[in-house]
Scaffold this motif. Sequence first.
Motif, short mmCIF file in Angstrom:
data_model
loop_
_atom_site.label_atom_id
_atom_site.label_comp_id
_atom_site.label_asym_id
_atom_site.label_seq_id
_atom_site.Cartn_x
_atom_site.Cartn_y
_atom_site.Cartn_z
N SER A 145 31.25 -26.65 22.93
CA SER A 145 31.27 -26.42 21.49
C SER A 145 30.16 -27.21 20.82
O SER A 145 29.64 -28.18 21.37
CB SER A 145 32.62 -26.87 20.90
OG SER A 145 33.70 -26.47 21.69
N ARG A 198 31.77 -17.71 17.11
CA ARG A 198 30.73 -18.35 16.29
C ARG A 198 31.15 -18.30 14.82
O ARG A 198 31.49 -17.24 14.31
CB ARG A 198 29.39 -17.64 16.46
CG ARG A 198 28.83 -17.65 17.88
CD ARG A 198 27.51 -16.89 17.94
NE ARG A 198 27.05 -16.71 19.29
CZ ARG A 198 26.23 -17.54 19.93
NH1 ARG A 198 25.79 -18.62 19.32
NH2 ARG A 198 25.85 -17.29 21.18
N TYR A 207 39.71 -20.39 17.57
CA TYR A 207 38.60 -20.94 16.79
C TYR A 207 39.04 -21.24 15.35
O TYR A 207 38.77 -22.31 14.81
CB TYR A 207 37.40 -20.00 16.79
CG TYR A 207 36.29 -20.49 15.88
CD1 TYR A 207 35.43 -21.50 16.31
CD2 TYR A 207 36.15 -19.99 14.59
CE1 TYR A 207 34.44 -21.99 15.47
CE2 TYR A 207 35.16 -20.48 13.75
CZ TYR A 207 34.31 -21.47 14.19
OH TYR A 207 33.34 -21.97 13.35
N ASP A 248 30.51 -23.43 16.81
CA ASP A 248 30.85 -22.38 17.76
C ASP A 248 31.57 -23.00 18.93
O ASP A 248 31.56 -24.23 19.11
CB ASP A 248 29.61 -21.59 18.23
CG ASP A 248 28.50 -22.49 18.73
OD1 ASP A 248 28.78 -23.44 19.49
OD2 ASP A 248 27.33 -22.25 18.37
#
Length: 298
Positions: free
Chosen positions: A233, A115, A192, A208
């Motif tokens: 996502s 996140r 990420y 996220d």
Amino acid sequence: MPTTLLKSDLPGLNLVHRGKVRDVYALSDDELLIVASDRLSAFDVVLPDPIPGKGEILTQMSNFWFARTAHVVPNHLTGRAVEAVLPAGVDAALYARRSVISKRLKPVPFEAIARGFLIGSGWKDYQASGSLCGVALPRGLRQAERLPEPIFTPSTKAAVGGHDENVSFAVVANQVGAELAGQVRDATLAVYRFAAEFASSRGILIADTKLEFGTDADGRLYVMDEMLTPDSSRFWPADQYRIGTSPPSFDKQYVRDYLESLGWNKQPPGPSIPAAVIEATAAKYAEALFRLADIRLD
């Protein structure tokens, strides 16, 4: 043109799992055929109406990200052509863009979530406790605000019809071992960060993302299933991002918002989705694929 597939039918192949979106067939002890259907899951419930072409978009976007992130973490793809394993008489065009042949791995039994912004269940947890999955956060953060640093917030993997539950890193480490848990956390955050930087250059914020991992017989870690798709996502258009409200998105948040307006109890069976919502959702998925990967499925 995009094809529509609600449920795969491959006579002679061994169906080992029919998930919320993907149907998985065993090809051998070492390989799987994974078919992304056009089923849509929201609030962990599979809805009755397909989103035409969604499975093709998910697969093409996943393949794009798998290739882009291979230097960060290895992935499950074998590179073998799907057409070579389809049963005789099956329409190859229906499966070609929505299927992959993958390594057969031992799944890590947790969803690996990174996140970067405070939204969704994370925002609700923060409002209630000031933390998220055991990670303490600064006071005074607002909805959709960027976090000081991306955080790893794993969850359980629920069966179809069940609900995923956020858990702490300690719970993951206790079940799979500290070393593997640490590898999953580090790989998730590395993917990420890489993807968020790339997407930002395309005018998209990745709020996220949820990844799945598996290990081979030697214990090597691979990312598998799907990667950085609109199903796994939250993609926000950067030019419409505002702190304090849930931004518009390129993902199934459009459907979630519609379902929230119904007063539905989020238990099976899911309600039917109007044609206008289906068309708008399909357009959102297609736009995300084009903006991120320059791919159109015409």
